[in-house]
Design a protein around this motif. Structure first.
Motif: not given
Length: 391
Positions: A330-331, A320, A323-324, A326-328
């Motif tokens: 990005g690349e 989790q 994922a948080f 990566r969402q925040l």
């Protein structure tokens, strides 16, 4: 009534006890006065590092296009770091495109200077920086590892004992100090690991943190944030990549490394406490770097990446958090993550890295999982370097 504890005496006793125990451990692991040696690599490992197939490597030997290497009575070939360098040069000389096998700097490429950092200890900075340095060296890059952590863990992993070998002199401090600095070339040590030189660290680096406020008041030149870059200028033509292992604090040493860097890798363990700590670290970094930027420091990087460290893929909360992130970001979060592995920590018990130990010393699946994870991370770093060179 209990005897009072004199904390200074007790701390000294503890320090001496640990030092003696470490000395004893090193003598058991390595023979007295012996320096570490890099192991030889199997034909499969050699082919992977050279970027060719094992069958093509066999063909090169069959056609006598490459020098013969150490061969066991059973006929298995084993390759030293020097063997890999020699074969890589031969392959590049006969390749249709120059630079296919020698992937380091070409004319016009600037040296890539990478800083591994985080505010929090235990985030895997040293583990990440040394494995990246070693993987790049094994793939033919000329690497300078610079240890700017007073704890000098990176220096220790290269087989030195900072508390004995560099107690008063011989560290990177000598090249950046305000009073009569020495040329960088005088403190660089050749290491047992083919392709890697070392600028050692040690406790004396703390002096830079203590002396800088006075130097700022006296307007001593170059200022603290430019001293590392100035010291590296003398030797940078000798290297493709320079790697800083930074201390777990945002002090003058870390800022001087950042001001010399072209790329930044922030290591992060995926749990909410570490992320909260990193948020504070980034905020402080931004504020302090604004100050040095206004004072004339260059703050342009080719890339900044977050490296997920000590990742356990089967841990739900960690998934989790990743994922948080990566969402925040990005690349800016690296695609590959460094897995938490007993193989890496077990290798560390004998002050070795995973690239130095033989696969036979571990459970095969444990070793393979860890080495695959390391290779994916470090090959992603290599691709960032190549991209910065416009390839």
């Amino acid at each position: 009534m209990a005897e009072p504890i004199h904390i200074n005496a007790r701390v000294r006793e503890n320090a001496e006890a640990i030092s003696a125990a470490l000395e004893d451990h090193m003598l058991k692991v390595f023979a007295p006065d012996a320096r570490k040696e890099l192991r030889r690599f199997s034909a499969g490992e050699a082919a992977e590092l050279l970027g060719i197939s094992p069958s093509f490597l066999r063909k090169l030997h069959f056609e006598n296009r490459v020098p013969e290497v150490h061969t066991t009575p059973g006929g298995r070939r084993h390759y030293s770091g020097e063997d890999l360098q020699e074969i890589r040069k031969i392959l590049d000389n006969t390749a249709k495109t120059k630079g296919t096998y020698l992937r380091g700097r070409r004319e016009g490429d600037k040296v890539q200077v990478l800083s591994f950092l985080n505010f929090k200890g235990g985030s895997g900075k040293t583990t990440s920086s040394i494995h990246t340095a070693q993987r790049l060296a094994l793939k033919g890059y000329r690497v300078l590892a610079v240890d700017i952590d007073p704890q000098a863990s990176l220096t220790t992993l290269f087989g030195y004992r900072p508390e004995y070998d560099f107690l008063h002199s011989g560290t990177i401090y000598d090249a950046i100090r305000y009073d009569d600095p020495v040329p960088m070339s005088q403190i660089i040590q050749k290491t047992y690991f083919t392709g890697i030189d070392l600028a050692p660290g040690g406790l004396i680096l703390q002096e830079f943190e203590h002396e800088t406020p006075q130097a700022l008041m006296a307007n001593m030149q170059p200022p603290f944030f430019a001293r590392m870059a100035a010291a590296l200028q003398e030797v940078e033509a000798e290297y493709d990549v320079i790697i800083f292992d930074c201390p777990p604090q945002l002090g003058y040493l870390t800022m001087s490394a950042l001001c010399a860097s072209t790329g930044v890798l922030i290591t992060i363990v995926p749990n909410m406490l570490d992320i909260a700590s990193m948020a504070q670290f980034l905020q402080m970094s931004a504020d302090l770097l604004d100050v040095v930027s206004n004072a004339g420091a260059s703050m342009e990087f080719d890339f900044l990446r977050f490296l997920i460290n000590r990742y356990e893929p089967n841990d739900g909360p960690q998934q989790q958090v990743v994922a948080f992130l990566r969402q925040l970001f990005g690349e800016e979060v690296m695609v590959s993550s460094m897995l938490k592995s007993t193989a890496i920590s077990d290798a560390g018990l004998t002050t070795q890295t995973l690239y130095e130990v033989d696969r036979s010393q571990f459970h095969r699946n444990t070793y393979d999982r860890a080495i695959d994870s390391l290779n994916q991370v470090n090959d992603e770093v290599e691709s960032l370097i190549q991209k910065a060179w416009g390839r």
